[in-house]
Design an enzyme around this catalytic site. Sequence first.
Site, PDB file in Angstrom:
ATOM      1  N   GLU A 283      38.549  28.244 -14.483  1.00  0.00           N
ATOM      2  CA  GLU A 283      37.837  29.031 -15.290  1.00  0.00           C
ATOM      3  C   GLU A 283      36.605  28.077 -15.664  1.00  0.00           C
ATOM      4  O   GLU A 283      37.004  27.027 -16.584  1.00  0.00           O
ATOM      5  CB  GLU A 283      38.421  29.835 -16.437  1.00  0.00           C
ATOM      6  CG  GLU A 283      37.685  30.455 -17.390  1.00  0.00           C
ATOM      7  CD  GLU A 283      37.975  30.469 -18.806  1.00  0.00           C
ATOM      8  OE1 GLU A 283      37.446  31.527 -19.375  1.00  0.00           O
ATOM      9  OE2 GLU A 283      38.677  29.809 -19.351  1.00  0.00           O
TER      10      GLU A 283
ATOM     11  N   ASP B  34      42.819  27.807 -17.218  1.00  0.00           N
ATOM     12  CA  ASP B  34      42.268  28.344 -18.340  1.00  0.00           C
ATOM     13  C   ASP B  34      41.259  27.078 -18.692  1.00  0.00           C
ATOM     14  O   ASP B  34      41.746  25.958 -18.961  1.00  0.00           O
ATOM     15  CB  ASP B  34      43.115  28.507 -19.465  1.00  0.00           C
ATOM     16  CG  ASP B  34      42.453  29.397 -20.641  1.00  0.00           C
ATOM     17  OD1 ASP B  34      41.706  30.262 -20.227  1.00  0.00           O
ATOM     18  OD2 ASP B  34      42.568  28.961 -21.669  1.00  0.00           O
TER      19      ASP B  34
END
Length: 547
Positions: A246, A204
Amino acid sequence: MPNRSSTWYEEAVIYSIDVEKFADGNGDGIGDFIGLTEKLTYLSELGITCIWLLPFFRSPDRDNGYDVSDFYTVNPKVGTLDDFLAFLHGAGEHGIRVIIDLVVNHTSDQHPWFQAARRDDETRYRDYYVWSADPPPVAVGAKSIFPGEVDSLWTYDEVARAYYFHHFYDFQPELNAANPQVREEILRIVDYWIAFGVSGFRLDAAPLIIANKGLEHANPRDPHGILRQIGAYLRSRRPGGVLVGEVNLPPEASDAFFGEGDQLQLLLNFMLACYLFAGFAKEDAAAINQGLSLLPEPPAGCGWVNFLRNLDELDFSRVPTDLKQAVFEVFAPKKEMQVFDRGIRRRVAPMLNGDQRRIEMAFSIVFSLKGPPLVVYGDEIGIGEDLSRPGRDAVRVPMQWSAEKNGGFSTANTGKLYQPVVTEGKFSYKKVNVADQEKDPGSLLNKVRRFINLRRNQPIFTKGRAVRLSATDPAVLVHGFEDAGDLLLLVHNLADRRIETEIHFGGMQPKRFRDLIDDAEFEVVKKPRLELEPYAYRWLISKGNGS
Ligand code: BGC
């Protein structure tokens, strides 16, 4: 082509699931691992090879679980560790790998590390976060990820009597990646979940982990070092383990995150999603070709994960304004469809007006590009959105399994559902659901199954060299793969009109094709002309030197 065999993740077909929204196994109104495990047969019949689970860890859940308060505990809302392990085991039995979110740019403010850090500036946890008694001015251009909702990157904590740094909400204090102890903690988290048998992680907010956190001492000297460190550790514990990044940055800045294949092996292709929708909006292949040209070529063993949507907004902040405007005008004309002044909070099917021909064409492109495709749960049946929900929740509606109560998502009283199912309009669960589409050979679900099956059975998608071709008509996107004389030709009509067009093959001279979609033979007589119905797509293979 080098004679390297591809890795499992280059060949993967990824499916992302928010456990709370997928299937409720214990009837409390919240999706859980028991429910998800019961749906593994569905997923294996869909043909996907890898599930990406959104965060399922203990969390106050103020940012859809991206505010973790305990990295080692399954959120009791979605089950127990045993439930998770039963799911993981079941997935393995179905030949499906599992990757999970690794959310280590920040924690929840409820995390014990942060609670300890704020109470005592002598504790080692203090330096797990980024503090300042007197925050320096924020660099020009640095802003919160949630403009309009969060104004400042520094928040004053009364207990700590200092400011802490955060790019996201103020309840997501940022970890100090320059601190070796924080790095150790990250490796421990990797170690814990890898030991159970997950195949990797989606990292993330990767660029923010290594970003300048506004303070000298919080800037790692070798920013990408931490990515190499996590990658090396992961592979030492699980050879073949993957890190999916990401990394929502302009293409020229994304490249560095592959490193030499020793950082993040897969990057989510945020930019291409914007250019795909620009191509759909303008009915012009040039927009998509432009997006493809901007992508840096990943190093060997790395790739771009292509998708139409994820579970956040479809973010146009990193593409030219005129491109954003062109897409917004067509696909998100109302204010309520937009968020953060940069994104679209709609699902694929309603954006494309529920026109199955067009949705299939859009999926056909994603399934026929170089790099693993990603489908967000529910998009394979064309579920809708709920614009009455705040922010990003609009697209995070529960899965629609049948026309029964609550769309078959849960047996709970409707008022107890974690998020309401879509009950109105043409995307209501009564009209769009798995049970009905399973019975209909022409349904979107069955078309998506077919794409996945075809892709998995054509090694040329991973082994072949991607080629970009063209057609005379600007609304026709033509690309392909070439391998030892074989050519796979992928043709897409982006427009709502019947087109007859000529295909330009570059130097190649293929003569005879087999249409993989309808299994028909097709011959190129003199000129390579194709007739295409509105939104038609063709997957054409020509074997061995074009004959
Ligand atoms: C997630 C978002 C989340 C953010 C903060 C993103 O990658 O997709 O939903 O708000 O990270 O962790």
